[in-house]
Design a protein around this motif. Structure first.
Motif, mmCIF file in Angstrom:
data_model
loop_
_atom_site.group_PDB
_atom_site.id
_atom_site.type_symbol
_atom_site.label_atom_id
_atom_site.label_comp_id
_atom_site.label_asym_id
_atom_site.label_seq_id
_atom_site.Cartn_x
_atom_site.Cartn_y
_atom_site.Cartn_z
ATOM 1 N N ASN A 76 1.331 -0.848 -0.078
ATOM 2 C CA ASN A 76 -0.389 -0.179 0.235
ATOM 3 C C ASN A 76 0.551 1.335 0.194
ATOM 4 O OD1 ASN A 76 -3.158 -0.583 0.262
ATOM 5 N ND2 ASN A 76 -1.464 -2.233 2.058
ATOM 6 N N LYS A 77 0.451 2.247 -0.019
ATOM 7 C CA LYS A 77 0.824 3.775 -0.190
ATOM 8 C C LYS A 77 1.850 4.060 0.843
ATOM 9 C CE LYS A 77 -2.590 6.646 1.362
ATOM 10 N NZ LYS A 77 -2.992 7.711 0.713
ATOM 11 N N VAL A 78 3.112 4.593 1.167
ATOM 12 C CA VAL A 78 3.389 4.792 2.462
ATOM 13 C C VAL A 78 3.717 6.286 2.976
ATOM 14 C CG1 VAL A 78 5.551 4.578 3.589
ATOM 15 C CG2 VAL A 78 5.036 2.985 1.894
ATOM 16 N N LEU A 79 3.416 6.769 3.525
ATOM 17 C CA LEU A 79 3.525 8.217 4.038
ATOM 18 C C LEU A 79 5.261 8.377 4.909
ATOM 19 C CD1 LEU A 79 1.306 10.821 4.765
ATOM 20 C CD2 LEU A 79 3.329 10.764 6.928
ATOM 21 N N VAL A 80 5.969 10.252 3.818
ATOM 22 C CA VAL A 80 7.035 10.142 4.864
ATOM 23 C C VAL A 80 7.309 11.901 5.044
ATOM 24 C CG1 VAL A 80 8.941 10.032 3.689
ATOM 25 C CG2 VAL A 80 7.404 8.159 3.051
ATOM 26 N N ASN A 81 7.115 11.970 6.604
ATOM 27 C CA ASN A 81 7.991 12.642 6.694
ATOM 28 C C ASN A 81 9.440 13.376 7.244
ATOM 29 O OD1 ASN A 81 5.128 13.974 6.964
ATOM 30 N ND2 ASN A 81 4.702 12.551 9.320
ATOM 31 N N ILE A 82 9.753 14.304 6.647
ATOM 32 C CA ILE A 82 11.289 13.910 6.292
ATOM 33 C C ILE A 82 11.594 15.473 7.078
ATOM 34 C CG2 ILE A 82 13.969 14.143 5.007
ATOM 35 C CD1 ILE A 82 12.188 13.743 2.755
ATOM 36 N N HIS A 83 12.100 15.316 8.726
ATOM 37 C CA HIS A 83 13.281 16.061 9.891
ATOM 38 C C HIS A 83 14.006 17.543 8.822
ATOM 39 C CE1 HIS A 83 10.370 14.808 12.596
ATOM 40 N NE2 HIS A 83 10.090 13.662 12.318
ATOM 41 N N PRO A 84 14.066 17.938 9.390
ATOM 42 C CA PRO A 84 15.263 18.988 9.254
ATOM 43 C C PRO A 84 16.395 18.757 8.908
ATOM 44 C CG PRO A 84 13.273 20.955 10.138
ATOM 45 C CD PRO A 84 13.083 19.078 10.340
ATOM 46 N N LYS A 85 17.665 18.958 8.462
ATOM 47 C CA LYS A 85 19.244 17.990 8.749
ATOM 48 C C LYS A 85 18.863 16.669 7.970
ATOM 49 C CE LYS A 85 19.956 22.785 9.843
ATOM 50 N NZ LYS A 85 20.337 23.605 8.834
ATOM 51 N N THR A 86 18.101 16.198 7.454
ATOM 52 C CA THR A 86 18.057 14.817 6.713
ATOM 53 C C THR A 86 18.337 14.450 5.730
ATOM 54 O OG1 THR A 86 16.901 14.374 9.008
ATOM 55 C CG2 THR A 86 17.042 12.707 7.691
ATOM 56 N N LYS A 87 19.394 13.789 5.603
ATOM 57 C CA LYS A 87 19.050 13.019 4.232
ATOM 58 C C LYS A 87 18.932 11.743 3.990
ATOM 59 C CE LYS A 87 22.390 13.177 0.056
ATOM 60 N NZ LYS A 87 23.529 13.357 0.025
ATOM 61 N N VAL A 88 18.304 10.929 2.919
ATOM 62 C CA VAL A 88 18.355 9.562 3.099
ATOM 63 C C VAL A 88 18.263 9.124 1.531
ATOM 64 C CG1 VAL A 88 16.582 7.729 3.035
ATOM 65 C CG2 VAL A 88 15.932 9.866 4.546
ATOM 66 N N THR A 89 19.307 8.756 1.324
ATOM 67 C CA THR A 89 19.540 7.964 0.119
ATOM 68 C C THR A 89 19.449 6.565 0.299
ATOM 69 O OG1 THR A 89 21.840 9.077 -0.223
ATOM 70 C CG2 THR A 89 22.008 7.022 -1.385
ATOM 71 N N ILE A 90 18.405 5.698 -0.629
ATOM 72 C CA ILE A 90 17.707 4.855 -0.682
ATOM 73 C C ILE A 90 18.342 3.952 -2.198
ATOM 74 C CG2 ILE A 90 15.811 3.239 -0.965
ATOM 75 C CD1 ILE A 90 14.505 5.428 0.169
ATOM 76 N N VAL A 91 18.971 2.532 -1.923
ATOM 77 C CA VAL A 91 19.360 1.714 -3.099
ATOM 78 C C VAL A 91 18.510 1.197 -3.969
ATOM 79 C CG1 VAL A 91 21.082 -0.252 -3.581
ATOM 80 C CG2 VAL A 91 21.678 1.997 -1.645
ATOM 81 N N GLN A 92 17.539 1.232 -3.951
ATOM 82 C CA GLN A 92 16.646 0.112 -4.597
ATOM 83 C C GLN A 92 16.650 -1.460 -5.536
ATOM 84 O OE1 GLN A 92 13.220 1.385 -8.115
ATOM 85 N NE2 GLN A 92 12.231 2.570 -6.262
ATOM 86 N N LEU A 93 16.436 -2.452 -4.930
ATOM 87 C CA LEU A 93 16.735 -3.562 -4.828
ATOM 88 C C LEU A 93 15.893 -3.955 -5.653
ATOM 89 C CD1 LEU A 93 18.545 -4.940 -1.820
ATOM 90 C CD2 LEU A 93 19.736 -4.261 -3.911
ATOM 91 N N HIS A 94 15.897 -5.383 -7.323
ATOM 92 C CA HIS A 94 15.151 -5.786 -8.157
ATOM 93 C C HIS A 94 14.300 -7.003 -6.739
ATOM 94 C CE1 HIS A 94 14.946 -3.330 -11.315
ATOM 95 N NE2 HIS A 94 16.282 -3.428 -11.556
#
Length: 264
Positions: A76-94
């Protein structure tokens, strides 16, 4: 500052890794909230640096502070909140990437996120590295993995058959192609992905429909056309399945609320 960006791996690495994407609020002073992500049939390995990111799946709310996280298949859909001074790097795996590591049983692992130790990764990486270093590390390791696994395993073969099929294919037809029992295929696929083969097909079909909607003019391309093109019974069936995942209708769907893949 560009909040959402995509970065692409080498052709050989692409056998296992779809892409790397970043959510960058590292110089932001305010919370970025209520952004949405749709299921796409991939696993995600997330490197969080800075403060934290909050993720709401259909099962739970996760407060992801600095560290490494493994994200399951989402249904299902996912809701995301990103706090200040934050970085997310995401490796998308098959879908089939984790099946190369048969010690993992993911049968009951969907719509969930777990924090893992950096030492548990099969490669060494600094999560606060810049994207060029991360890309180089991922390419080096997954190219080597591809060289060590020249033969496709059962999970990769199943996904390839589904991807290359013009019409929707049944588990029975897949078992005939692979000359393996349906039951054995179902068990292997569920263990490696957390999904049934049927559910995986539904997720791919749904995501293909959304991408088609977003890249088309709905005034010219009718919902009926999208529904039939993507092998739904009719427009009503498509709308029902769409609402099951997004909790909204195709007509009221707002692409700007979502992190959607760029066209390549």
């Amino acid at each position: 500052m560009q909040l959402y960006s995509e970065h692409y791996v080498t052709q050989k690495t692409e056998r296992f890794v779809n892409k790397i994407w970043c959510l960058d609020n590292s110089i932001g002073e305010s919370l970025i909230e209520n952004k949405l992500v749709l299921p796409n049939g991939c696993f995600n390995l997330a490197f969080v640096t800075g403060n934290s990111i909050e993720v709401h799946t259909s099962k739970a709310k996760y407060e992801m502070n600095e560290g490494v996280y493994f994200c399951s298949q989402m249904t299902n859909k996912v809701l995301v909140n990103i706090h200040p001074k934050t970085k997310v790097t995401i490796v998308q795996l098959h879908t089939w990437a984790l099946s190369l590591f048969p010690n993992y049983d993911l049968s009951d692992f969907t719509d969930s996120i777990i924090k893992i130790n950096l030492e548990e990764l099969p490669f060494k990486i600094q999560i606060d590295s810049n994207i060029e270093i991360i890309l180089n590390t991922i390419n080096t390791n997954f190219e080597a993995l591809s060289d060590l696994n020249t033969e496709k395993n059962t999970i990769e073969k199943i996904c390839e058959i589904i991807k290359n099929q013009d019409s929707e294919i049944s588990v029975s037809e897949i078992s005939t192609v692979l000359k393996t029992s349906q039951r054995l295929l179902q068990i292997k696929f569920k263990t490696a992905t957390g999904l049934t083969i049927k559910k995986y097909i539904q997720i791919l079909k749904f995501r293909k429909s959304v991408d088609q909607m977003v890249s088309s003019d709905l005034e010219k391309l009718k919902l009926t056309d999208i529904a039939l093109y993507n092998k739904y019974f009719d427009q009503s069936h498509f709308i029902k399945k769409f609402k099951d995942v997004t909790k909204t209708t195709p007509k009221t769907f707002d692409p700007d609320s979502y992190f959607l893949s760029h066209k390549r």
